[in-house]
Design a protein around this motif. Sequence first.
Motif, PDB file in Angstrom:
ATOM      1  N   GLU A 671      57.891  50.292  27.736  1.00 56.02           N
ATOM      2  CA  GLU A 671      58.301  50.333  26.333  1.00 56.02           C
ATOM      3  C   GLU A 671      58.350  48.925  25.735  1.00 56.02           C
ATOM      4  OE1 GLU A 671      58.692  52.922  24.387  1.00 56.02           O
ATOM      5  OE2 GLU A 671      58.178  54.268  26.049  1.00 56.02           O
ATOM      6  N   THR A 672      58.793  47.967  26.523  1.00 55.79           N
ATOM      7  CA  THR A 672      58.838  46.583  26.056  1.00 55.79           C
ATOM      8  C   THR A 672      57.442  46.020  25.851  1.00 55.79           C
ATOM      9  OG1 THR A 672      60.979  46.132  27.116  1.00 55.79           O
ATOM     10  CG2 THR A 672      59.565  44.237  26.649  1.00 55.79           C
ATOM     11  N   MET A 673      56.620  46.121  26.885  1.00 57.06           N
ATOM     12  CA  MET A 673      55.308  45.483  26.846  1.00 57.06           C
ATOM     13  C   MET A 673      54.344  46.195  25.904  1.00 57.06           C
ATOM     14  SD  MET A 673      55.421  42.748  28.697  1.00 57.06           S
ATOM     15  CE  MET A 673      54.017  42.215  29.660  1.00 57.06           C
ATOM     16  N   THR A 674      54.525  47.486  25.686  1.00 56.72           N
ATOM     17  CA  THR A 674      53.693  48.178  24.691  1.00 56.72           C
ATOM     18  C   THR A 674      53.933  47.560  23.320  1.00 56.72           C
ATOM     19  OG1 THR A 674      53.707  50.250  25.939  1.00 56.72           O
ATOM     20  CG2 THR A 674      53.208  50.381  23.587  1.00 56.72           C
ATOM     21  N   ARG A 675      55.191  47.297  22.997  1.00 56.08           N
ATOM     22  CA  ARG A 675      55.533  46.681  21.717  1.00 56.08           C
ATOM     23  C   ARG A 675      55.065  45.228  21.665  1.00 56.08           C
ATOM     24  NH1 ARG A 675      59.215  50.572  22.862  1.00 56.08           N
ATOM     25  NH2 ARG A 675      60.170  51.733  21.111  1.00 56.08           N
ATOM     26  N   VAL A 676      55.177  44.529  22.792  1.00 57.06           N
ATOM     27  CA  VAL A 676      54.759  43.119  22.846  1.00 57.06           C
ATOM     28  C   VAL A 676      53.273  42.981  22.572  1.00 57.06           C
ATOM     29  CG1 VAL A 676      54.414  41.162  24.411  1.00 57.06           C
ATOM     30  CG2 VAL A 676      56.626  42.347  24.363  1.00 57.06           C
ATOM     31  N   HIS A 677      52.476  43.938  23.065  1.00 58.42           N
ATOM     32  CA  HIS A 677      51.016  43.818  22.975  1.00 58.42           C
ATOM     33  C   HIS A 677      50.422  44.453  21.728  1.00 58.42           C
ATOM     34  CE1 HIS A 677      51.639  42.793  27.214  1.00 58.42           C
ATOM     35  NE2 HIS A 677      50.434  42.244  27.196  1.00 58.42           N
ATOM     36  N   GLU A 678      51.267  44.921  20.824  1.00 53.87           N
ATOM     37  CA  GLU A 678      50.743  45.506  19.587  1.00 53.87           C
ATOM     38  C   GLU A 678      49.952  44.457  18.801  1.00 53.87           C
ATOM     39  OE1 GLU A 678      53.957  47.131  17.398  1.00 53.87           O
ATOM     40  OE2 GLU A 678      54.191  48.911  18.678  1.00 53.87           O
ATOM     41  N   GLY A 679      48.737  44.820  18.413  1.00 53.12           N
ATOM     42  CA  GLY A 679      47.907  43.915  17.619  1.00 53.12           C
ATOM     43  C   GLY A 679      47.133  42.899  18.428  1.00 53.12           C
ATOM     44  N   ILE A 680      47.255  42.925  19.761  1.00 53.66           N
ATOM     45  CA  ILE A 680      46.538  41.974  20.613  1.00 53.66           C
ATOM     46  C   ILE A 680      45.342  42.687  21.251  1.00 53.66           C
ATOM     47  CG2 ILE A 680      46.693  40.429  22.602  1.00 53.66           C
ATOM     48  CD1 ILE A 680      49.671  40.196  22.095  1.00 53.66           C
ATOM     49  N   GLU A 681      44.214  42.037  21.227  1.00 45.71           N
ATOM     50  CA  GLU A 681      42.994  42.604  21.816  1.00 45.71           C
ATOM     51  C   GLU A 681      43.112  42.607  23.338  1.00 45.71           C
ATOM     52  OE1 GLU A 681      39.327  44.447  21.583  1.00 45.71           O
ATOM     53  OE2 GLU A 681      40.606  43.822  19.914  1.00 45.71           O
ATOM     54  N   PRO A 682      42.969  43.784  23.985  1.00 45.67           N
ATOM     55  CA  PRO A 682      43.113  43.842  25.451  1.00 45.67           C
ATOM     56  C   PRO A 682      42.081  42.981  26.171  1.00 45.67           C
ATOM     57  CG  PRO A 682      43.232  46.043  24.496  1.00 45.67           C
ATOM     58  CD  PRO A 682      42.772  45.124  23.397  1.00 45.67           C
ATOM     59  N   ARG A 683      42.551  42.332  27.224  1.00 53.91           N
ATOM     60  CA  ARG A 683      41.670  41.548  28.087  1.00 53.91           C
ATOM     61  C   ARG A 683      41.988  41.889  29.531  1.00 53.91           C
ATOM     62  NH1 ARG A 683      41.566  35.351  27.213  1.00 53.91           N
ATOM     63  NH2 ARG A 683      43.840  35.570  27.149  1.00 53.91           N
ATOM     64  N   PRO A 684      40.973  41.893  30.417  1.00 52.54           N
ATOM     65  CA  PRO A 684      41.218  42.283  31.801  1.00 52.54           C
ATOM     66  C   PRO A 684      42.000  41.215  32.556  1.00 52.54           C
ATOM     67  CG  PRO A 684      38.965  41.527  31.522  1.00 52.54           C
ATOM     68  CD  PRO A 684      39.561  41.592  30.148  1.00 52.54           C
ATOM     69  N   LEU A 685      42.589  41.633  33.648  1.00 48.17           N
ATOM     70  CA  LEU A 685      43.307  40.703  34.515  1.00 48.17           C
ATOM     71  C   LEU A 685      42.323  39.767  35.224  1.00 48.17           C
ATOM     72  CD1 LEU A 685      45.843  43.200  36.107  1.00 48.17           C
ATOM     73  CD2 LEU A 685      46.468  41.169  34.765  1.00 48.17           C
ATOM     74  N   PRO A 686      42.796  38.579  35.585  1.00 48.46           N
ATOM     75  CA  PRO A 686      41.913  37.648  36.320  1.00 48.46           C
ATOM     76  C   PRO A 686      41.846  38.010  37.798  1.00 48.46           C
ATOM     77  CG  PRO A 686      44.052  36.645  35.967  1.00 48.46           C
ATOM     78  CD  PRO A 686      44.098  37.962  35.253  1.00 48.46           C
ATOM     79  N   ALA A 687      41.494  39.264  38.095  1.00 41.35           N
ATOM     80  CA  ALA A 687      41.408  39.720  39.480  1.00 41.35           C
ATOM     81  C   ALA A 687      39.960  39.704  39.954  1.00 41.35           C
ATOM     82  CB  ALA A 687      41.988  41.132  39.593  1.00 41.35           C
ATOM     83  N   PHE A 688      39.791  39.681  41.266  1.00 39.95           N
ATOM     84  CA  PHE A 688      38.429  39.688  41.794  1.00 39.95           C
ATOM     85  C   PHE A 688      37.874  41.114  41.785  1.00 39.95           C
ATOM     86  CE2 PHE A 688      40.135  41.791  45.269  1.00 39.95           C
ATOM     87  CZ  PHE A 688      39.218  41.994  46.269  1.00 39.95           C
ATOM     88  N   VAL A 689      36.571  41.232  41.876  1.00 35.49           N
ATOM     89  CA  VAL A 689      35.923  42.547  41.966  1.00 35.49           C
ATOM     90  C   VAL A 689      35.509  42.733  43.431  1.00 35.49           C
ATOM     91  CG1 VAL A 689      34.003  43.977  41.235  1.00 35.49           C
ATOM     92  CG2 VAL A 689      35.077  42.382  39.618  1.00 35.49           C
ATOM     93  N   PRO A 690      36.098  43.737  44.106  1.00 33.34           N
ATOM     94  CA  PRO A 690      35.829  43.894  45.544  1.00 33.34           C
ATOM     95  C   PRO A 690      34.346  44.124  45.840  1.00 33.34           C
ATOM     96  CG  PRO A 690      37.668  45.267  44.842  1.00 33.34           C
ATOM     97  CD  PRO A 690      37.033  44.745  43.599  1.00 33.34           C
ATOM     98  N   LYS A 691      33.812  43.311  46.747  1.00 34.97           N
ATOM     99  CA  LYS A 691      32.430  43.476  47.214  1.00 34.97           C
ATOM    100  C   LYS A 691      32.429  43.255  48.716  1.00 34.97           C
ATOM    101  CE  LYS A 691      30.272  41.899  42.909  1.00 34.97           C
ATOM    102  NZ  LYS A 691      29.382  40.885  42.278  1.00 34.97           N
ATOM    103  N   PRO A 692      32.764  44.285  49.487  1.00 37.13           N
ATOM    104  CA  PRO A 692      32.903  44.115  50.939  1.00 37.13           C
ATOM    105  C   PRO A 692      31.644  43.597  51.609  1.00 37.13           C
ATOM    106  CG  PRO A 692      33.776  46.236  50.215  1.00 37.13           C
ATOM    107  CD  PRO A 692      33.072  45.635  49.046  1.00 37.13           C
ATOM    108  N   GLN A 693      30.459  43.965  51.096  1.00 37.23           N
ATOM    109  CA  GLN A 693      29.238  43.550  51.743  1.00 37.23           C
ATOM    110  C   GLN A 693      29.005  42.049  51.666  1.00 37.23           C
ATOM    111  OE1 GLN A 693      29.528  45.344  49.085  1.00 37.23           O
ATOM    112  NE2 GLN A 693      28.164  44.648  47.437  1.00 37.23           N
ATOM    113  N   SER A 694      29.710  41.358  50.771  1.00 38.21           N
ATOM    114  CA  SER A 694      29.479  39.929  50.604  1.00 38.21           C
ATOM    115  C   SER A 694      30.310  39.090  51.545  1.00 38.21           C
ATOM    116  CB  SER A 694      29.797  39.517  49.159  1.00 38.21           C
ATOM    117  OG  SER A 694      31.191  39.682  48.901  1.00 38.21           O
ATOM    118  N   ARG A 695      31.164  39.737  52.311  1.00 35.96           N
ATOM    119  CA  ARG A 695      32.036  38.963  53.179  1.00 35.96           C
ATOM    120  C   ARG A 695      31.264  38.430  54.374  1.00 35.96           C
ATOM    121  NH1 ARG A 695      37.020  42.702  54.426  1.00 35.96           N
ATOM    122  NH2 ARG A 695      37.627  40.826  55.576  1.00 35.96           N
TER     123      ARG A 695
END
Length: 722
Positions: A671-695
Amino acid sequence: MSDSGKKKPPLVAEKRYGKAPAKKTATKRTAKAKTKAKTAPKRRSAPKRSAKKRNPIVAFFLGIIRWVLRLIWAVVWRVSFVVGVVIALAVSYVYMSLPEVEDLLDGRARGSVTLLDRDERVFAWRGDQFGGAVTADTVSKHLKNAVVATEDKRFYRHFGVSPRGVASAVRINLREGRGPLSGHGGSTITQQTAKLLCLGVEYDASQWDSEAAYVQDCRRGSLWRKVKEAIYAMAMEVKYTKNEILSVYLNRAYMGGGAYGAEAATQRYFGKPAANANPAESAMLAGLLTKPSTLAPTANLGRSQDRAATVLRLMNEQGYLTDEETQYWQDNPAILSEAAEENAGGYFADWVMSTGPEFFTRNTTEDVILKTTFDGRIQQAAEDGLDWVFENKVREGSKAQAAIVVMSADGAVRAMVGGRQTKVSGAFNRAVQAKRQTGSAFKPFVYATALDLGGHYDDRVVDEPYCQSIPGSGQWCPKNYTGKYYGDVTLTFALQNSLNIPAVKVSEKAGREKVRTVAEMFGIESDLAAGPALALGASESSLLEMTGAYAGILNGGSSVTPYGLVELRLLGDDAPLMGTGGGIGERVITDAAARELIWMMEKVVSEGTGGRAKIEGWQVAGKTGTTQAARDAWFIGFTNEYVAGVWMGYDDNTPLTGVTGGGLPAEIWRETMTRVHEGIEPRPLPAFVPKPQSRAPQQRQRQGQGIEGVVNGILQDIFGGR
């Protein structure tokens, strides 16, 4: 015959001038009257009335009374003369000691602190607020009239003391069953000003235990004190003009909310200078003078408006307002400015004050400006979110408490709620001052340690019955919250479902000391548990510390020191005396490990225990936490924009009923963060994209080997020269 023998009448002048006949007539009348009187029978003359003799006893007592009265008069006028001389000498002596009026306008013992938000707008005040010196000629005429009408309607006609006012006050006090000097004092504005000046006695820390003791001594109401106050008031009347005395009063009077003087109060409550106060605002300010703390509009606006209506009536009775004006302003009472109405950031302002240097915040003698990281919009979002959940999800009458912290990834705190009662100042701040067990909210630091040592999100660990012998305590056998075991699971699965046994195993294999070091470097400064229960959040921490530690994860693995103070400067100076006291610090884990951990924490919300924290359109990462017996429930999480932490529990450690971190705390967070993010364009988290074959091949071999394989591989890398 000769006429010589006849007696001739004498010659008189009247005959020559023609006046003799009149005299002759008068003479004849007189002679006739005398003749008549002689021939008339003799009347008896009335007897003389003798004076009435007074009773000797009465005469005696009347004489005594006259003598006593003459004696009293003789004594009274002599004593009055002596008293008059003594008073004149005393007034003259005080007169010689009075300073110039300009030196009396600012009488605060300490300075003020004005707090600005991130956009440099005022949102809070602390200390003794003083908006600047004003005079009776520069303030609004309505304010001047309201003060005179309320406090001393004969101000411009008396000589500093009003005998009529004193007599009236004594009569009221006796009628109400108090002593003659208790309660109503009948003091004039001049006497009140003398009291505000403490009769010229300056505060000396060596003579009083505290400033409060000094003020209390200045406010004493003994008979001797009243006499000294009257002499001081009369000396002021001789030294200063009426408007100068009123100016001192308008600058020194306390008007609630930490505001001293008309200018500070007008700015504090209405966001405007005292020169622009309208009749309704002026009446409200004048109404504060009797009970400033109780009647302050920030404490109870309705009560303050009722008092202002009475002041407007007094102004009307004394001719300052017409009937139409009075009715208009009573129908349109004063309202608070936006900043005053919000009373924003009470907990935040208290926290910032505690983080700054004491001699420039709590005990400042200067007027200080603090620029902060505070965001009023986000603060309102946090308060509204908290209120909504408690109104709609919590049973009525519940005494449970909650706290919220919202900050940016660099540790800049944007909002803080330290309890359900949000419009407060100086209250217990559960976001900062409460140290509570963190429960599973601590687990991300366990996995951060493993990932930084080379582990990966899909490494495996066995969730099965597990016991460990604790010296001095015997066997310790942790269990999962569900009471079930899930066998061979990935680290991601273990974290998203908050499994306890895998967390303990990971911690023990990575090393408790390493886990403790990582947590401390992320900013958890509280004492951490020494045993294996460290992994399960047995240690205590504050919500601010935990939220700051999660901010370190979001910003790529560097430590964060939460901060609220951006800049401190003195009023009137452009150059700051000090700057930001926090921000991003040294790196704790690698950026790659941080990104992988963020991806794992995103699964907690999208697929695991934190599902109630989902925000539509946004990626959310976080972690739930519930302590033993559900005494504390946590949810801390973040989007790409902000980090927020929520704690819920009872102040007396009573267990929560049916509440876990994934329940009400996650809903408060949403409820807090929904109100905080009103009017802000969503952006993805700075997380990695899993690619097991690249390990790398050697890393892939560690899959399926469990945590033992992870640690053994790390040791090989270290000691094999890699």
